[in-house]
Design an enzyme around this catalytic site. Structure first.
Site, PDB file in Angstrom:
ATOM      1  N   SER A   1      -2.731  -3.375  -5.397  1.00 25.09           N
ATOM      2  CA  SER A   1      -2.391  -3.286  -3.973  1.00 25.09           C
ATOM      3  C   SER A   1      -2.869  -2.014  -3.297  1.00 25.09           C
ATOM      4  O   SER A   1      -3.186  -2.016  -2.124  1.00 25.09           O
ATOM      5  CB  SER A   1      -0.879  -3.399  -3.791  1.00 25.09           C
ATOM      6  N   THR A   2      -2.877  -0.906  -4.028  1.00 26.33           N
ATOM      7  CA  THR A   2      -3.212   0.364  -3.387  1.00 26.33           C
ATOM      8  C   THR A   2      -4.330   1.070  -4.130  1.00 26.33           C
ATOM      9  O   THR A   2      -4.555   0.840  -5.318  1.00 26.33           O
ATOM     10  CB  THR A   2      -1.989   1.295  -3.330  1.00 26.33           C
TER      11      THR A   2
END
Length: 189
Positions: A10-11
């Site tokens: 996600s990041t």
């Protein structure tokens, strides 16, 4: 017949190495990866490339289905796309193989739980924000606009649209700052 791997985190500060190693070990010669949220398929260009080019007899391989989708709707759309192209979905850490009835059933169950987990996380986040606001600890983002600067430019006779352009802010923000402050009458009663 190719095994095509897809890895996602996600990041940007998360690491893809474990997923990439697992996909290589599963026999994937082609692996596409990206660092983007999984809450929607929008903006996931590497996944779109795979879905465009995957063909009959190919397998899309992920480590876990939450790497592929966080909503049951997106997951079902991906599986439908694969099925229409004659391809299947497999997961290395879960007994998912859409080429089998049991694998399809397990996929649907996991998809429901992945969406449930996402919704719970969102609820907890909103509860935390509400609690912080009630305690006065959450004040939102600090203002990037200096009200005195806006008023000084207005005092020089500069129009609101020009003030907004010069300061790189929205016109609505300029108008809001220039509105006369409303005061409530007090009674000495």
């Amino acid at each position: 017949m190719a095994a095509i791997g897809y890895a996602r985190v996600s990041t940007t500060d998360q690491d893809l190495d474990i997923q990439l190693a697992a996909l290589k070990a599963a026999g994937c010669n082609t692996i596409r990866s990206e660092k983007v949220s999984g809450t929607t398929t929008a903006g996931r260009s590497e996944l779109a490339i795979i879905l465009d080019f995957i063909g009959k007899g190919d397998s899309l391989v992920v480590t876990r289905i939450d790497r592929l989708a966080r909503s049951i709707g997106d997951l079902q759309d991906i599986v439908r796309t694969l099925k229409a192209k004659g391809a299947i979905l497999k997961a290395t850490e879960q007994p998912i193989d859409t080429g089998t009835a049991a694998g399809k059933a397990f996929l649907d169950m996991l998809g429901v739980f992945a969406e449930f987990e996402t919704n719970l996380r969102r609820e907890r986040q909103m509860e935390g924000i509400a609690k912080a606001k009630a305690e006065g600890a959450y004040k939102g983002r600090p203002s990037m606009i200096d009200p005195a600067q806006v008023r000084a430019l207005k005092a020089e006779g500069i129009r609101p649209a020009e003030i907004a352009r010069r300061l790189g802010i929205g016109r609505a923000s300029v108008y809001r700052l220039l509105e006369p402050q409303k005061t409530t009458p007090t009674s000495d009663g």
